[in-house]
Design a protein around this motif. Structure first.
Motif, short mmCIF file in Angstrom:
data_model
loop_
_atom_site.label_atom_id
_atom_site.label_comp_id
_atom_site.label_asym_id
_atom_site.label_seq_id
_atom_site.Cartn_x
_atom_site.Cartn_y
_atom_site.Cartn_z
N GLU A 109 23.02 3.86 -7.56
CA GLU A 109 24.62 3.90 -6.87
C GLU A 109 23.70 2.11 -6.34
O GLU A 109 24.62 1.49 -6.37
CB GLU A 109 24.42 4.63 -5.98
N SER A 110 22.75 1.79 -6.33
CA SER A 110 22.33 0.26 -5.99
C SER A 110 22.18 -0.72 -7.06
O SER A 110 22.71 -1.86 -6.57
CB SER A 110 20.39 0.77 -5.50
N ASN A 152 14.37 -2.04 -4.07
CA ASN A 152 14.49 -2.33 -2.25
C ASN A 152 15.65 -2.02 -1.45
O ASN A 152 15.81 -1.50 -0.49
CB ASN A 152 14.01 -3.56 -1.83
N ASN A 153 16.76 -2.32 -2.33
CA ASN A 153 18.16 -1.81 -1.95
C ASN A 153 18.23 -0.20 -1.65
O ASN A 153 18.82 0.10 -1.03
CB ASN A 153 19.07 -2.30 -2.51
N SER A 160 9.35 -7.39 1.14
CA SER A 160 9.77 -8.32 0.38
C SER A 160 8.39 -8.19 0.75
O SER A 160 7.73 -9.13 -0.06
CB SER A 160 10.92 -9.68 0.19
N LEU A 161 7.18 -8.52 1.65
CA LEU A 161 6.17 -8.60 2.01
C LEU A 161 5.39 -7.85 0.90
O LEU A 161 5.64 -6.56 0.66
CB LEU A 161 5.87 -8.05 3.39
N ALA A 186 8.64 0.53 6.53
CA ALA A 186 7.80 -0.35 5.24
C ALA A 186 6.58 0.70 4.93
O ALA A 186 6.02 0.50 3.76
CB ALA A 186 7.70 -1.89 5.84
N SER A 187 5.69 1.38 5.90
CA SER A 187 4.37 2.22 5.53
C SER A 187 5.70 3.41 4.23
O SER A 187 4.50 3.35 3.79
CB SER A 187 3.96 2.00 6.71
N ILE A 188 6.76 3.45 5.30
CA ILE A 188 6.71 4.74 4.23
C ILE A 188 7.20 4.26 2.78
O ILE A 188 6.80 5.15 1.45
CB ILE A 188 8.11 5.60 5.07
N VAL A 189 7.59 3.38 3.26
CA VAL A 189 8.17 3.26 1.53
C VAL A 189 7.02 2.58 0.10
O VAL A 189 7.56 2.20 -0.79
CB VAL A 189 9.58 1.41 1.21
#
Length: 540
Positions: A290-291, A323-324, A472-473, A502-505
């Motif tokens: 989907e992304s 990321n999306n 993105s970091l 961000a930590s989870i990702v």
């Protein structure tokens, strides 16, 4: 917990290398060029060589095989899982989920959930327990006393106390076995010579040696009184608490080890689940696809011509697509849509973050409207803005519940905002807001609930921009990206939420990166690029 560093372009490099992504200790060779048709061909050959390590791409609930079908077959073979196989996979998933929670949540501990007293289960439990203790009391008060049920209780208490010792305390173990020797107690019972009070006193003394400091007060309250049945009942209650303490101590002990080996452990466990459950990546594939489709639609029209579509896919950044995909999780319909399999261990945490983010969005919208209409008042009085923020947070609590009437609450917030502003103006001897201004303010507040509201859309885009820049970091980031305009009032909360997100990702990328790479290869380069005539794993 420290999460290994992830550079923004790492996934792009892993997908565009001339060899497949390493898995379980294999070496990795990084290519530097953008993949062309030749690179895609090399990629398909290298992926095919890892067929034994290639993971399944179906849903956990799918009954389609993840193995290659024969060239002459028109449909994939159907794999029928036995009950034992399903339960084994479910058990592995449960172990994976518990291990993940222990490692990522420093405050995680097990708690005994009390049964509501007014419930049917609670009522039945209370009746059954009371009947047992009443029967025990009648036996002990009989002439002569009957000790059979009491002996069984002492035997159970002995096993519980011994379970607290584990491998140590051999002298105490021998002592417990000698004092609570059920054969000896039965011989004493035959001559009505059982010293129940003495046995209870010894049990309480032993519990005091084995319990955690937090239970000292509970142990002190266990005194042998005239009603020995009540004492035994309380002993079992405190033993239950001690057992829970022991479990949580074990969790605290193994947490550093899990944190150190979490990535390898979760990846290995998930691979084992996929081997037991064909089609274990169906929803994950759908989520990424989907992304990818959204990214293709955002390209210029010239890039979507039949001849350029293949090149456009190859030129897409896998990291950007992934990321999306992660950004979608904060706008996920948790009631209707199935969650990606690779994120099941974090589903609850992500849902909580999504709910908090929705509340922050509304708060930011209210702040922006207030600043546009009466900014001269709130800008010079920051305490007013903070008070309005607290009022909004209280009234918006629980806004994600089904029976929550957002429009009605927004109207109430608007009315309360006018009251607070007028109160502040009166304290400074300034004219209050006119009726027209107040009506306009309340109307704009209530309109935030409407779909397509321009202010809500603007705030949502700015928050998405902030979260995208955060992803993105590298991990961990040296500093947080600047918060876009209009979000100053929620900056502190947004930064805290973004850091958790961000930590989870980043941890999820570390664990499931090889699985995502295989899926993206298939979606970007087609079935031919995988080198396998797989069943349609990305079908709904």
């Amino acid at each position: 917990m420290l999460v290994p560093c992830i550079e923004p372009g790492a996934l792009d490099m892993q997908l565009r290398c001339s060899h497949t992504m390493p898995f379980n200790g294999e070496k990795q060779f990084m290519g530097e060029d953008q993949p062309n048709d030749s690179d895609s061909s090399q990629l398909s050959e290298s992926v095919a060589s890892l067929s034994d390590c290639d993971c399944s791409r179906h849903s956990f609930t799918s009954n389609s095989s993840s193995k290659s079908s024969s060239p002459t077959s028109t449909s994939p073979p159907v794999v029928v899982l036995t009950y034992d196989e399903v339960m084994a996979a479910a058990g592995d998933l449960l172990n994976l989920t518990i291990a993940h929670k222990i490692a990522v949540n420093e405050d995680f501990e097990l708690k005994k959930k009390p049964i509501p007293e007014n419930s049917l289960v609670g009522h039945v439990k209370r009746i059954v327990h009371q009947a047992f203790w009443d029967h025990l009391e009648s036996e002990l008060n009989a002439e002569p006393p009957k000790y059979e049920h009491a002996i069984k209780l002492f035997e159970e208490i002995r096993e519980i106390l011994l379970s607290f010792l584990h491998n140590g305390g051999s002298w105490l173990r021998n002592q417990i076995c000698e004092v609570l020797d059920t054969d000896l107690i039965r011989q004493q019972a035959e001559h009505s010579a059982v010293d129940i009070e003495g046995l209870a006193s010894y049990i309480i003394s032993t519990m005091g040696k084995l319990c955690a400091p937090v239970r000292d007060k509970d142990i002190q309250e266990l005194k042998v009184t005239g009603n020995i049945v009540q004492v035994l009942r309380q002993i079992f209650h405190v033993l239950d608490l001690m057992n829970m303490d022991m479990v949580n101590f074990a969790i605290k002990t193994i947490r550093p080890l899990l944190q150190h080996q979490l990535v390898d452990y979760e990846r290995t466990m998930f691979q084992e689940i996929l081997e037991k459950t064909p089609g274990g990546l169906k929803q994950t594939t759908k989520w990424i696809r989907e992304s990818l489709e959204e990214e293709l639609l955002s390209l210029p029209e010239t890039a979507l011509t039949p001849g350029a579509e293949k090149t456009s896919k190859a030129n897409l950044s896998p990291t950007l697509v992934l990321n999306n995909s992660y950004l979608k999780l904060l706008q996920w319909d948790y009631q209707k849509k199935v969650f990606p399999e690779t994120l099941m261990t974090d589903e609850v945490r992500l849902q909580e973050l999504a709910e908090k983010l929705n509340q922050l969005k509304i708060t930011a919208c209210l702040s922006l409207i207030t600043n546009n209409m009466v900014g001269a008042i709130t800008d010079s009085q920051p305490e007013v803005a903070n008070r309005l923020k607290r009022i909004s947070a209280v009234l918006l609590e629980g806004m994600n519940k089904r029976n929550f009437n957002l429009k009605e609450v927004l109207t109430s917030i608007g009315v309360q905002t006018c009251v607070e502003i007028n109160k502040n103006l009166l304290e400074r001897n300034l004219p209050t807001l006119g009726a027209e201004v107040q009506a306009n303010l309340v109307g704009q507040f209530s309109s935030i609930e409407e779909e397509g509201n321009p202010i809500r859309s603007l705030i949502d885009k700015r928050i998405q921009l902030y979260l995208k820049s955060l992803l993105s970091l590298p991990s961990p980031p040296k500093c947080l990206p600047p918060v876009p305009g209009g979000l100053a009032l929620i900056q502190q909360e947004l930064e805290a939420l973004g850091s958790q997100y961000a930590s989870i990702v980043n941890l999820n990328k570390q664990v499931y990166g090889p699985f995502y790479a295989n899926i993206l290869r298939k979606l970007l380069f087609g079935e031919e690029a995988t080198g396998k005539a797989e069943a349609s794993s990305s079908d709904d």
